[in-house]
Design an enzyme around this catalytic site. Structure first.
Site, PDB file in Angstrom:
ATOM      1  N   GLU A 119       0.835  -1.211   0.000  1.00 19.32           N
ATOM      2  CA  GLU A 119       0.000   0.000   0.000  1.00 19.32           C
ATOM      3  C   GLU A 119       0.866   1.257   0.000  1.00 19.32           C
ATOM      4  OE1 GLU A 119      -2.973  -0.655  -0.672  1.00 19.32           O
ATOM      5  OE2 GLU A 119      -2.835  -2.770  -0.176  1.00 19.32           O
TER       6      GLU A 119
ATOM      7  N   HIS B 283       2.112   2.161  -3.309  1.00 15.48           N
ATOM      8  CA  HIS B 283       1.082   2.836  -4.107  1.00 15.48           C
ATOM      9  C   HIS B 283       1.067   4.353  -3.884  1.00 15.48           C
ATOM     10  CE1 HIS B 283      -1.075  -0.328  -6.123  1.00 15.48           C
ATOM     11  NE2 HIS B 283      -1.536  -0.911  -5.044  1.00 15.48           N
TER      12      HIS B 283
END
Ligand code: ZN
Length: 870
Positions: free
Chosen positions: A315, A318
């Site tokens: 994550e 990202h």
């Protein structure tokens, strides 16, 4: 997004009929958006708000169209050039939009669009939805891929980036979290307040976040300038240390990799008590399933820690790759997910080399190779018309095959060149959008090589190659002949003429050591000159860095089997996987695979042992179906005997200074001897140890917990079932909760199977776990038939409890039913009850089911022969 491991992910809501274009007009773009929402989940199921879009209009227009779905939208006001324009609302539910039709034309230039909206907190873990923990009620968002339109009316396409200023009115006792820090809190009296957040940098709508409810924060940790916190429901304060450390350690490494500081003003990691995916990369406010963020390092298994660290890092990757630079449209979603998946293994491996993350990756890659060998697979790149189609692609091909291809390219170009290309790409497109070709261009600039021709075949062609390898000696030198065809699991299928440029790397024995040989194979067949004359062996996929299967001939295979120690553990895992696939597809004998598998009795590496589990389980079940229960029991007993000595030597208790390797090996052996081999003595011991574990969680080596809970359930009674249920309700950690809840799916007593099934329709099982428990029951061979009957009978109600990304899981487990009649039944059921968002999964499942049935027939004589021998 990180899916929940099936390994990973999948599909989506009912596709609506194709009418008119699905894309918004490109000549109206929002640049600043103010959203105000009133929401108080503890007291009301409804929410309402107002949104003001500041727009740049490129061409004269008679109407403005934007997304809104399942919302009541009203009071449109359009202003331009200091004037107010009259307009009326039209709804287009078929494309999930509303349109403000104007009484007079809107001139090009700046315009403002105001709308009011109201909706109900959803129950399907999408849009702005309700979740609870004990007596606390919450509202959370989950907006990828197309669900921001179910939160507020918006231009819900990834290229429509805007700056958002969010404010939320709620009860004073609620915490409110969003992407950016709070600017001010405005008291309203009577227990209410409005929280105003600072304006965000340009963001796509799918990356917005809102959490409302009684949440508690950890103390912050600092990573450079960035404050990082973990938020959770009250009572879980003691579970944040590991996640904070993983967040800080991986964030610093990501900043160094991208050569660019973390791009947002703060970083909240939020543990959400009911969540569909594994986690979601909302800019500055990443949401997670509790199991992937809240960890007790004392009782968690190493696997749980590794998986949490990997998802946290995925994550955070990202934040640059996806959030700062965003794909222009959903057809390039794979690049986001493939890159983040690869990056997480890369970075966590650098942080904790002793965790051997690339061995874990090998399990995921193996699953992707399995799926990609079906006729019903798909290319990594698929044209996407609607966001719902994009969401169908959240699967093993997008994540794991994609990450394997990224890894192959990185190895082909060299790590530093690849990193330089990625840095150029991020710098060139920051706060904007990009397409895959932009990355190839950046990599080409960094490397001076034309990257695209090599990459394109892997991205745009479905499937992957089989490389048949055969050694020859000629002119006093050694050569390796290769021939490439597409690999398909169905032995009867005819491979098409697809050809891949293979960045081949082989391992060649040179005396007592080995060396690697590299060559880009661009032709269907040819020869590679080996640097060593008459090597002891050649292994055709060094470090398993390539997304292809090598097929060695019998004599090479014998040489490899005699030199297993000279291969890396990932190569031994690869060899097992490739030989098993070859045997299933009729390219190699099953008996020689079984001999190879049992020759790993002295294997030291846990991941190699784990890679034997699923092939041997399939062989055992196949023997049961074609030769009967006795043959199955004989095969299981043979496995238990082969690995029994190693398990006994390892023992149940860890030694005084035992490291991770030995602990994981013990757990893998327990899986082989207990779960697969069904050794009665081990089952009985597991039952006893489970009692002790229930009484004291520290009584068991943590890595054995999953196996012990599953094994004890197999021989467990109603009293044990009750204790599992209570243990999951009162669990001190999310992992414990999950372990005992899913453990309910491992019971074999028919009455307890029925009870577990009935629970899936009650509040005792959270929405996020229904599909997972059902999958466990369908895969449990003592429960699968009852579970299927239950699924058919209660389908409408079950479907409401299985969000689109999870409904594919139980479908994938259906081949466990194992007979031709059941396959027909499954096909007929989904014909009568279509799940459009799982259409591809249903086809893949039926193909897999048929392959298993064909394997049963072909394997029968070989299994009988092998079992007949001592
Ligand atoms: Zn992701």
């Amino acid at each position: 997004m990180a899916a929940t491991r099936r390994k990973k992910s999948s599909t989506r809501r009912t596709a609506k009929p194709a009418l008119r274009p699905y894309r918004l007009a490109p000549d109206v773009r929002p640049h600043d958006v103010d959203v105000h929402v009133t929401v108080d989940p503890q007291n009301e199921a409804a929410f309402h708000g107002e949104v003001v879009h500041r727009l740049r209009v490129a061409k004269r227009r008679r109407s403005l169209e934007l997304h809104a779905d399942d919302l009541v939208v009203s009071a449109p006001v359009v202003e331009a050039a200091g004037r107010r324009l009259r307009g009326r609302l039209e709804r287009h539910p078929e494309r999930e939009t509303i349109e403000v039709v104007l009484a007079e034309p809107l001139p090009p230039g700046e315009a403002t669009l105001r709308l009011s909206f109201r909706g109900t907190l959803r129950s399907d873990l999408r849009g702005l939805y309700a979740a609870s923990s004990g007596a606390h009620r919450y509202a959370f968002t989950q907006l990828e891929a197309p669900d921001a339109r179910r939160f507020f009316p918006c231009f819900d396409e990834p290229a429509m980036k805007a700056r958002f200023r969010l404010s939320v009115t709620t009860s004073t006792r609620n915490t409110v979290l969003s992407n950016n820090p709070v600017e001010k809190i405005e008291p309203l009296g009577r227990g209410r307040k409005t929280v105003h957040f600072r304006r965000t940098p340009p963001l796509s709508t799918y990356l917005l976040a809102l959490a409302v409810g009684e949440l508690v924060a950890s103390e912050p940790v600092h990573c450079g300038e960035t404050e990082l916190r973990i938020w959770h429901v009250p009572g879980k304060e003691h579970l944040t240390r590991f996640g904070l450390e993983a967040g800080r350690e991986t964030l610093g490494r990501l900043e160094a990799y991208f050569d660019l500081p973390y791009p947002y003003d703060k970083l909240d990691l939020v543990a959400v008590p009911d969540f569909e995916a594994g986690a979601m990369e909302n800019a500055g406010a990443v949401f997670f399933r509790e199991t992937l963020l809240l960890i007790d390092p004392e009782t968690a298994t190493l696997q749980e820690k590794k998986r949490a660290a990997e998802v946290i890092c995925h994550e955070l990757a990202h934040m640059w790759y996806g959030d700062l630079v965003t794909m222009a449209w959903w057809d390039d979603l794979w690049l986001n997910e493939a890159f983040a998946t690869w990056m997480a293994f890369h970075v966590v491996d650098a942080w904790k080399p002793e965790w051997k993350m690339w061995n874990d990756f090998q399990h995921h890659r193996a699953a992707a190779l399995g799926l990609d060998a079906l006729a019903e697979t798909h290319p990594i790149y698929v044209k996407v018309r609607t966001p719902n189609e994009a969401t169908q692609n959240f699967d093993l091909i997008t994540y794991e095959k994609g990450a394997s291809v990224v890894r192959m390219i990185e190895r082909f170009l060299g790590a530093e060149t690849f990193r330089e290309g990625v840095r150029r790409y991020i710098r060139a497109h920051r706060e904007g959008n990009a397409v895959a070709a932009d990355l190839w261009n950046a990599l080409a600039e960094a490397s001076g090589q034309d990257v695209e021709p090599v990459v394109r075949a892997w991205i745009e062609q479905a499937g992957f190659p089989l490389l048949r390898l055969r050694r020859t000696e000629r002119d006093g030198r050694s050569w390796l002949r290769f021939e490439q065809t597409r690999f398909l699991s169905n032995p009867k299928s005819h491979a098409n003429g697809a050809l891949w440029p293979v960045p081949w790397v082989g391992r060649v024995a040179a005396g007592e050591s080995t060396r690697t040989v590299r060559q880009l194979l661009t032709r269907r067949r040819g020869e590679i000159e080996l640097p060593v004359r008459g090597p002891r062996f050649v292994y055709g996929n060094a470090e398993e860095g390539g997304f292809y299967r090598p097929l060695h001939d019998e004599s090479e295979l014998a040489a490899l089997a005699g030199a297993l120690d000279a291969l890396l553990p990932v190569e031994r895992m690869g060899l097992v996987g490739h030989q098993w696939a070859a045997a299933r597809a009729g390219h190699a004998g099953l008996a020689s695979f079984l001999e190879l598998a049992l020759s790993f009795a002295k294997e030291r590496d846990a991941d190699v042992l784990l890679s034997l589990r699923s092939p041997l389980e399939l062989c055992a079940r196949s023997a049961g179906r074609s030769l009967g229960g006795e043959a199955e029991a004989a095969l299981r007993a043979r496995v238990a005997r082969a690995f029994g000595d190693a398990f006994e030597a390892s023992g149940w208790e860890p030694g005084p200074r035992e490291g991770n390797d030995e602990r994981l090996r013990r757990a893998a052996l327990l899986g082989l001897v207990g779960e697969l081999g069904e050794s009665p003595a081990v089952l009985a011991e597991a039952r006893v140890r489970c009692e002790a574990f229930l009484a004291d969680r520290r009584s068991l080596e943590p890595n054995l917990a999953d196996a012990v809970v599953a094994l004890a359930a197999r021989v467990g009674d109603a009293a044990l079932f009750e204790r599992y249920l209570a243990a999951s309700r009162e669990a001190a950690t999310p992992q414990d909760q999950r372990r005992f809840l899913l453990g309910l799916g491992s019971f074999t007593d028919p009455e307890l199977v029925e009870r577990a099934l009935a629970l899936t329709l009650t509040e005792a099982v959270g929405t996020q776990d229904v599909a997972l428990l059902l999958t466990r029951l369908l895969a449990n061979r003592a429960a699968s038939e009852r579970a299927w009957t239950f699924v058919k009978r209660r389908w409408p109600k079950l479907r409401r409890r299985m969000p689109p990304m999870l409904v594919t899981r139980p479908i994938e487990a259906l081949p466990a039913l194992g007979t031709r009649a059941y396959r027909r039944d499954v096909a007929a059921f989904f014909r009568a009850n279509p799940v459009p968002t799982a259409a591809r999964t249903i086809k893949q499942t039926l193909e897999q089911f048929a392959l298993n049935l064909a394997f049963d027939e072909r394997a029968e004589p070989e299994l009988a022969g092998w079992l007949g021998k001592p």
